[in-house]
Enzyme design. Structure first.
Site, PDB file in Angstrom:
ATOM      1  N   PHE A  12      -6.463  -1.983 -12.822  1.00  0.00           N
ATOM      2  CA  PHE A  12      -7.047  -2.795 -13.904  1.00  0.00           C
ATOM      3  C   PHE A  12      -8.317  -2.145 -14.458  1.00  0.00           C
ATOM      4  O   PHE A  12      -8.398  -1.786 -15.636  1.00  0.00           O
ATOM      5  CB  PHE A  12      -7.311  -4.190 -13.335  1.00  0.00           C
ATOM      6  CG  PHE A  12      -8.192  -5.085 -14.159  1.00  0.00           C
ATOM      7  CD1 PHE A  12      -8.074  -5.143 -15.539  1.00  0.00           C
ATOM      8  CD2 PHE A  12      -9.126  -5.899 -13.533  1.00  0.00           C
ATOM      9  CE1 PHE A  12      -8.892  -5.984 -16.295  1.00  0.00           C
ATOM     10  CE2 PHE A  12      -9.932  -6.752 -14.276  1.00  0.00           C
ATOM     11  CZ  PHE A  12      -9.817  -6.785 -15.648  1.00  0.00           C
ATOM     12  N   ILE A  13      -9.305  -1.932 -13.606  1.00  0.00           N
ATOM     13  CA  ILE A  13     -10.562  -1.330 -14.056  1.00  0.00           C
ATOM     14  C   ILE A  13     -10.345   0.136 -14.418  1.00  0.00           C
ATOM     15  O   ILE A  13     -10.874   0.636 -15.412  1.00  0.00           O
ATOM     16  CB  ILE A  13     -11.648  -1.471 -12.967  1.00  0.00           C
ATOM     17  CG1 ILE A  13     -11.969  -2.940 -12.706  1.00  0.00           C
ATOM     18  CG2 ILE A  13     -12.924  -0.725 -13.368  1.00  0.00           C
ATOM     19  CD1 ILE A  13     -12.813  -3.185 -11.464  1.00  0.00           C
ATOM     20  N   TYR A 153     -12.292  -6.802   4.187  1.00  0.00           N
ATOM     21  CA  TYR A 153     -12.386  -6.080   2.913  1.00  0.00           C
ATOM     22  C   TYR A 153     -13.837  -5.741   2.611  1.00  0.00           C
ATOM     23  O   TYR A 153     -14.186  -4.587   2.332  1.00  0.00           O
ATOM     24  CB  TYR A 153     -11.798  -6.929   1.778  1.00  0.00           C
ATOM     25  CG  TYR A 153     -12.234  -6.484   0.404  1.00  0.00           C
ATOM     26  CD1 TYR A 153     -11.803  -5.262  -0.128  1.00  0.00           C
ATOM     27  CD2 TYR A 153     -13.099  -7.263  -0.367  1.00  0.00           C
ATOM     28  CE1 TYR A 153     -12.224  -4.834  -1.382  1.00  0.00           C
ATOM     29  CE2 TYR A 153     -13.505  -6.851  -1.622  1.00  0.00           C
ATOM     30  CZ  TYR A 153     -13.070  -5.640  -2.124  1.00  0.00           C
ATOM     31  OH  TYR A 153     -13.489  -5.222  -3.364  1.00  0.00           O
ATOM     32  N   LYS A 157     -15.913  -1.997   2.430  1.00  0.00           N
ATOM     33  CA  LYS A 157     -16.637  -1.529   1.244  1.00  0.00           C
ATOM     34  C   LYS A 157     -18.100  -1.254   1.580  1.00  0.00           C
ATOM     35  O   LYS A 157     -18.688  -0.284   1.095  1.00  0.00           O
ATOM     36  CB  LYS A 157     -16.520  -2.549   0.108  1.00  0.00           C
ATOM     37  CG  LYS A 157     -15.095  -2.785  -0.370  1.00  0.00           C
ATOM     38  CD  LYS A 157     -14.430  -1.512  -0.877  1.00  0.00           C
ATOM     39  CE  LYS A 157     -14.875  -1.154  -2.275  1.00  0.00           C
ATOM     40  NZ  LYS A 157     -14.135   0.026  -2.791  1.00  0.00           N
TER      41      LYS A 157
END
Length: 337
Positions: A12-13, A153, A157
């Site tokens: 998407f990005i 998640y 990160k």
């Protein structure tokens, strides 16, 4: 013509970022594994549109596969690297944590090793607002401690931020980590709330509203995020000179050319107001199924984007009303509803 390597280019990005970079005259190499975490047809369509541009090259490989990135760096020696590829999703990280270990940690390690061997001018790596975890003081500021992540998640990160810092310190690699906040817009991911809510509302099905609707998010329109990334490419961090301190409010490391930057809309919007914007855009009322908060979720996010503005002169500004309307228009056209 400078070369930019974008990982996660069919995402998407990634799609919006590659489109912007091509428009600005860069040569773009897009690396994407085309995984089936969500409908691969969306990724394939995004990639097909990018391939219409003569300066875009697609490489369909997994970033964590040994020697994929090293070989690519050796062949192309990119001037800039923008690392978006990752296994996303808070809830899925509870079900399939190993995919986060492999993609987010091992994949980032492979990237850092390749950059160590063939250093680019600047590396920009995607982190997340989820890194702030259990923090309750808002708006979130980059200099706040972020030690208590609420999902695996988020933990992976945050770990990539530390990994990148160590390489920046040891090998002088200029690194900017950007923490983005609930990105939405056309071509968005089907697992995100806007997509799921719009689909359910148009199909006359109820929507699941977590924490009984008492959630707040700093919703950031995708093109605003991309503008921030594009401008940060030119804000290359430099290790402070000996005897110099870090400027007030800057997250720049005192020992490395490394910093972390929030990219958010600087507004915390109630989930109920977000749903109302979808209702207005679709012309339909939502039937709401109120549910408790899900494991790993945080009740609110809110970005302080002052550092982004001081580095680039830019601050995201698209309103939720405008952004949601653009998404619903895209959804209706793409799916013919």
């Amino acid at each position: 013509m400078k070369t930019v390597l974008v990982t996660g280019s069919a995402g998407f990005i990634g799609y919006f970022l590659c489109t912007r970079l091509l428009k600005d005259g860069f040569r773009v190499i897009g690396l994407d594994a085309m995984t089936d975490y969500y409908d691969v047809r969306l990724k394939e369509r995004r990639q097909q549109m990018l391939l219409q541009h003569e300066n875009f090259q697609a490489v369909n490989e997994r970033i964590e596969a040994p020697d994929v990135l090293m070989s690519l760096f050796r062949l192309e020696t990119p001037d800039f690297v923008i690392h978006l590829a990752a296994q996303a999703g808070v809830r899925y990280s509870i079900e399939e944590p190993r995919s986060y270990l492999e993609s987010n940690l091992c994949g980032t390690f492979e990237l850092l090793e390749a950059a160590r061997a063939f250093p680019p001018e600047h590396m920009l790596l995607a982190s997340t607002s989820s890194a702030y975890g259990a923090n309750t003081e808002m708006p979130y500021t980059e200099t706040d401690k972020a030690d208590h992540q609420m999902s695996f998640y988020a933990a992976t990160k945050k770990a990539t931020e530390s990994m990148a810092h160590s390489y920046a310190h040891l090998f002088g690699l200029p690194v900017t980590m950007f923490r983005f906040f609930t990105v939405y817009g056309p071509w968005g991911r089907p697992d995100m709330a806007l997509f799921k809510f719009t689909k359910a509302i148009l199909e006359d099905r109820p929507i699941d509203v977590y924490n009984y609707g008492d959630m707040k998010r700093d919703f950031t329109y995708v093109e605003d995020l991309v503008e921030g990334i594009r401008l940060l490419m030119d804000a290359v961090p430099q290790r402070p000179a000996e005897g110099e301190g870090v400027p007030e409010g800057d997250s720049l490391s005192p020992v490395a050319p490394w910093r972390v930057v929030n990219i958010g809309n600087s507004t915390s919007v109630r989930l109920t107001d977000f749903i109302e914007a979808i209702e207005t855009a679709t012309g339909e009322k939502a039937e709401r199924n109120l549910m408790p908060i899900q494991p790993g979720d945080v009740p609110a996010t809110w970005a302080n984007a002052s550092l982004l503005q001081s580095l680039t002169g830019y601050r995201p500004k698209t309103s939720v009303t405008d952004g949601v309307t653009r998404f619903v228009e895209w959804y209706r056209e793409y799916y013919g509803v």
